[in-house]
Scaffold this motif. Structure first.
Motif: not given
Lengths: 262, 274
Positions: B81, B90, B92-98, B154, B158, B161
């Protein structure tokens, strides 16, 4: 020029993201199912399980309670957390170092222990209403997020602007609302959202502070699952995911989501 | 004057934490030393019980395995990432934050649907003829670990990263142009620089799994009792509050010991960071 990545690493990462998102897609599928038991892929689409959430009064009640608790505890945490974060940054030299550690304690102390201790030594000992104990527990739970996020946005704030306003005769409270708050606005929004989501999803504190007559949504979901393993839970889960998407959309609009990785 | 201003602004939050967290938790721990049977009786009782020792050991085991797997998966993922182009990063980060923002109950429930007797995995395996009978996957230690890893990857991604992003590309390329093989660059350049982040991630995951309640309850059930579920059972089912307080005290001590130990290790390995 960026570093080349080995294809195996890329493939591995792709699988990880399937692993992360896949189960949530399965929950959505299960929620749309037409059958009375949980299956995937769904056999026939239907929204009946969503209707079922609102037909069950316990769910209606707990959704309202959860929203109330989340708003109240977030509000309290902001109310006490913003001044604390301000003090920690503005009067860093004057305040002892352990103070900032104190505000991290709610993360350090296991949530279950906090929930149980609040039940044992506050709710039962002082006969405090369970609803109030729940609000107190959630406020403490989210306080570290507020202090941390507001501190982060204050770190780049130049306090001499504020001093200039005060030396030009602006009263402290007015200075706070017209100079300081606009500068940390995005931090406040982020803190609000993180706190709200954390409170809505909390299990470990709430499980001790809910009882007959008062419960929060995740606790109600757990209770429902023990009796019926039907798609109602899946549809409630989808509602919670929808809330998460809404929240992420707000964060994206105001701050950009990469902010959360910091 | 300044000191006073600072204190008065910080005091509401300070008082709240002291009155509603420090005092109640300390009181819970103190009561375990004030039982009629003697000061250490609850602890002798806890460690004297084979069942409870098993629960403690199982909890440590599950948390350690979860931490190691989450470190491995999280590190590779975070590395990819952090080296992805902006737009992909962006996404991938959204996919991890969700998943991270989706509550623990929903995420554990997802694994109940997957691992159940008539769950998706069993249906797929039986349907494709790989196995004849559905396997018991739910209510096993494996189920708890899979769901815990799912819970914490996740968070690990995060956490890492940010750390990995701060390693300049130039450094990695310099290493490569000086003749280091990718593996050597990885072990000698990237890994040492990532250590502080790995320690933070490991502490978060270990303490999180060690004190978890919902996931082991839903995926492990009675047969896979861990410290969190045992504590809840003692407090709310058998109403043995001394026993629950003892478990609480042990959880607090282990959690804080791990945090202090790892902070010290991090300082020693990298005096500049932390």
């Amino acid at each position: 020029m960026t570093t080349k990545l080995h294809p195996a690493l890329i493939a591995f990462t792709a699988l990880v993201f399937v692993f992360l998102i896949g189960p949530l897609i399965i929950v959505v599928g299960a929620a749309l199912s037409d059958t009375t038991y949980l299956t995937f892929p769904p056999q026939g689409l239907s929204l009946r399980w969503f209707e079922n959430i609102f037909a069950i009064s316990a769910f209606r009640r707990t959704i309202i309670t959860s929203l109330q608790i989340a708003f109240l505890s977030t509000f309290i945490a902001l109310l006490i957390g913003i001044p604390a974060a301000y003090a920690l940054n503005r009067y860093r030299v004057q305040l002892p170092g352990w103070l900032s550690t104190l505000f991290v304690l709610p993360i350090l102390v296991p949530e279950l222990v906090l929930g149980f201790s609040l039940l044992k030594n506050v709710a039962v000992q002082f006969n405090a209403p369970i609803y109030l104990s729940l609000v107190v527990g959630h406020s403490l739970l989210v306080l570290p997020y507020v202090v941390r996020v507001i501190s982060a946005s204050l770190a780049s704030f130049d306090f001499s602007i504020e001093e200039a306003a005060i030396s030009l005769g602006s009263p402290p409270l007015k200075t706070f609302f017209t100079i300081l708050l606009p500068n940390v606005r995005s931090g406040v929004i982020a803190a609000f959202i993180l706190s709200f989501i954390t409170s809505i999803n909390d299990v470990s504190i709430s499980i001790f502070l809910t009882g007959p007559g008062i419960s929060t949504l995740p606790i109600q979901i757990l209770a429902h699952m023990e009796q019926f393993f039907d798609p109602t839970v899946a549809s409630v889960s989808v509602l919670l995911m929808a809330l998460t998407v809404a929240v992420m959309a707000i964060v994206e609009r105001t701050l950009g989501l990469t902010f959360l990785a910091k | 004057m300044k000191r006073f201003a600072g204190w008065s602004l910080a005091s509401p939050a300070t008082l709240a934490v002291v009155i509603f967290l420090v005092l109640p938790v300390v009181a819970t721990i103190i009561t375990t030393f004030l039982t009629p049977a003697g000061p250490l009786a609850p602890y002798i009782g806890f460690f004297g019980s084979g069942f409870r020792r098993t629960v403690l050991w199982r909890t440590i085991q599950v948390s350690l395995i979860t931490t190691v797997i989450a470190l491995f998966i999280g590190f590779i993922t975070a590395y990819v990432v952090s080296r992805s182009p902006g737009w992909l990063k962006s996404i991938l980060i959204i996919a991890a934050v969700f998943p991270l923002l989706t509550g623990v109950v929903v995420r554990s429930f997802a694994w109940m649907i997957i691992l159940g007797k008539n769950g998706i995995l069993n249906s797929a395996l039986v349907g494709s003829g790989i196995i004849a009978e559905p396997m018991t996957m739910l209510y096993t230690q494996g189920a708890v670990i899979v769901a815990m890893v799912y819970l914490f990857v996740p968070l690990m991604v995060l956490t890492l990263v940010g750390v990995l992003e701060s390693i300049p590309d130039d450094l990695i390329q310099a290493s490569a142009s000086l003749g280091a093989k990718p593996m050597a660059t990885f072990t000698q350049v990237i890994l040492p620089l990532a250590v502080p982040g790995l320690i933070v991630g490991a502490v978060l995951v270990f303490t999180g799994s060690f004190t978890a309640y919902a996931t082991p309850q839903l995926l492990g059930g009675e047969s896979q009792m861990v410290m969190g579920t045992l504590m809840y059972q003692q407090a709310m089912v058998t109403f043995d509050w001394v026993s629950a307080s003892t478990i609480a005290a042990i959880m607090v001590v282990i959690t804080i010991a791990i945090v202090l130990l790892m902070t010290r290790v991090a300082k020693r390995l990298n005096p500049m960071a932390v």
